[in-house]
Design an enzyme around this catalytic site. Structure first.
Site, short mmCIF file in Angstrom:
data_model
loop_
_atom_site.label_atom_id
_atom_site.label_comp_id
_atom_site.label_asym_id
_atom_site.label_seq_id
_atom_site.Cartn_x
_atom_site.Cartn_y
_atom_site.Cartn_z
N LYS A 130 0.83 -1.22 0.00
CA LYS A 130 0.00 0.00 0.00
C LYS A 130 0.86 1.26 0.00
O LYS A 130 0.62 2.18 -0.78
CB LYS A 130 -0.90 -0.01 1.24
N ASN A 131 1.87 1.30 0.89
CA ASN A 131 2.64 2.53 1.03
C ASN A 131 3.63 2.78 -0.10
O ASN A 131 4.29 3.82 -0.14
CB ASN A 131 3.34 2.57 2.39
N CYS A 181 -4.37 7.56 9.94
CA CYS A 181 -4.43 6.97 11.28
C CYS A 181 -3.98 7.99 12.32
O CYS A 181 -3.09 8.80 12.07
CB CYS A 181 -3.53 5.74 11.36
N ARG A 239 0.69 14.74 13.57
CA ARG A 239 1.35 14.29 12.34
C ARG A 239 1.65 15.54 11.50
O ARG A 239 0.93 15.85 10.56
CB ARG A 239 0.48 13.27 11.59
N ASP A 273 5.13 0.37 11.94
CA ASP A 273 3.88 -0.22 11.45
C ASP A 273 3.75 -1.71 11.80
O ASP A 273 2.74 -2.34 11.49
CB ASP A 273 3.74 -0.03 9.93
N ARG A 307 -8.22 -0.44 5.18
CA ARG A 307 -7.38 0.62 4.59
C ARG A 307 -6.11 0.03 4.00
O ARG A 307 -5.58 0.56 3.02
CB ARG A 307 -6.96 1.62 5.67
#
Ligand code: EPZ
Length: 421
Positions: A22-23, A117, A122, A308, A400
């Site tokens: 995903k990232n 999230c 952030r 993560d 997600r």
């Protein structure tokens, strides 16, 4: 609303195929904006963050077509800047990449304040400082971040105070078509940074050093479309590895890059699991038959232990013999899930950025909440090794970033299902 129900205590066995990362997929999808052309991206995980990213691309004028379940064609010829709707941008963190991509192609950009999230503040200060160093003026307007460089961006040397993934991505995007040589020092070294650079270089960019702490980008006049395959998801892979270590059994992962898993494999071995890899075949096997022993994890930037992955290790530490700790070195508040583990009987306390686990404890099933994407995966892992039934609510956050987590675990023998609440 749906919930996940797990009856714990079953060992896992068999094979699981890891999806694309995903990232890595998210920055690559936003990077297609820079090409103004057609790109075909393969191994894209069909997770909800990707769906939102594609909705954003459509909203600003891209043509998006899923060719298969994991291959998507994106034509960004018709994209116009500053059109992305706040409600979409605010649903995810990666929408921030619109700033770098729109600035790079149009010299102006606008994005609704990125969400994602929640584990403390952030900030985006490093992204903004980098754009300003390259000649953009950045301001906020009614919840949007607006960046403009009326005379175009210029190349610059940018030092990042922290090797931020997001800032590194954004500055690469801004720099690839900016005349001159931009140098990013103390850049993030995550494999997804290298994957983004691979994609852009296939499109005609000149990026060197991605994956190291100094990245040199020589601006090219224009980019063109290309085909690219996204790298395997090291966090999804690590999550299945942790699941096997927690539940016991033996599982082979397919479509995995063993080198990306070094920090996770080392900790699992310390805890008593067996981890073997066949790098050529892109497979890894994790087995756990003996009781787990305690260990200490400190999360850090790649190649350190990934933040993560820390929530997924927490259930292992509950069950391990002795005192284990997790020290969170990246985010200020990533232990919200600990209360949920306590409901399951865990002995955990949090002091500042360190959680201490006293084990071994036999977790008991309980109703728990998935607070965020990785914390949700941690609840699933806790449910797999707990006695009795665990019911997890707010499971949409898991979608997600994990494609078909329930289906894949079921295939490995878990007693798990997803039902309407
Ligand atoms: C990316 O977030 C990931 N998200 C996160 O994964 C991951 O936890 C994080 O990198 C760290 O690995 C995506 O790739 C979409 P950062 P990002 O900028 O880019 C500080 C998941 O579960 N910082 O590397 O937002 C920040 O506060 C998600 O998939 C600044 O101070 O993270 C943090 O302490 C969750 N100023 C550290 O840097 C800035 O301008 C790392 O953040 C930017 C960051």
């Amino acid at each position: 609303m749906e919930k996940i129900i797990i009856k714990g205590g079953r060992r896992l066995g068999g094979e699981v195929s890891v999806s694309g990362m995903k990232n890595a997929a998210l920055p690559i999808l936003f990077a297609t904006i820079l090409t103004g052309d057609k790109c075909v991206i393969d191994n894209v995980p069909p997770v909800s963050d990707v769906t939102i990213a594609l909705d954003i691309l459509r909203a600003i004028g891209a043509e998006v077509t899923w060719r298969t379940r994991t291959r998507v064609a994106v034509n960004t010829a018709g994209v116009r800047p500053c059109l992305s709707p706040y409600q979409l941008d605010n649903q995810m963190r990666a929408s921030a990449y619109l700033l770098g991509a729109e600035l790079g192609r149009f010299s102006r950009a606008r994005v609704g304040w990125p969400g994602g999230c929640n584990f403390g503040t952030r900030p985006l200060d490093l992204h903004i400082k980098g754009f300003e160093t390259m000649g953009a003026a950045v301001s906020t307007d009614s919840g949007y971040i607006v960046a403009e460089a009326p005379n175009g961006l210029h190349a610059a040397s940018v030092y990042l105070d922290i090797p931020s993934v997001g800032a590194t991505v954004n500055l690469i995007l801004a720099a690839v078509t900016t005349p001159g040589t931009t140098v990013i020092t103390n850049a993030a070294r995550e494999p997804h940074i290298a994957d983004l650079a691979d994609f852009l270089n296939k499109c005609g960019a000149d990026i060197r050093g991605a994956g190291e702490d100094e990245i040199v980008i020589r601006g090219v006049e224009r980019l063109h479309g290309c085909s690219h395959t996204v790298i395997p998801d090291m966090i999804e892979a690590g999550t299945y590895m942790a699941a096997v270590a927690a539940a016991g059994g033996s599982v082979t992962l397919r479509n995995v890059v063993a080198d990306h898993m070094d920090s996770v494999s080392a900790k699992l071995r310390e805890m008593g699991a067996e981890v073997t890899a066949d790098a050529e075949a892109g497979t890894m096997t994790v087995s756990r038959t003996a009781p787990l022993c305690a260990t200490h994890v400190k999360t850090y930037f790649y190649p350190g232990f990934p933040t993560d992955m820390q929530p997924q290790f927490a259930p292992l530490m509950c069950c391990a013999e002795g005192i284990s700790t997790i020290s969170e070195g990246v985010w200020s508040n990533r232990f919200r899930y600990v209360d949920e583990l306590c409901k399951m009987g865990a002995h955990v306390s949090v002091d500042g950025s360190t959680a201490t686990f006293i084990g071994p404890v036999t977790l008991q099933g309980a109703p728990v909440v998935a607070f965020d994407l990785r914390a949700g995966a941690a609840m699933v892992i806790a449910g797999l090794c707990a006695g009795g039934q665990t019911e997890i609510t707010n499971v949409e956050v898991i979608d997600r970033g994990f494609y078909n987590l329930v289906g894949k675990l079921k295939k490995l023998g878990a007693d798990i299902k997803r039902v309407e609440e």
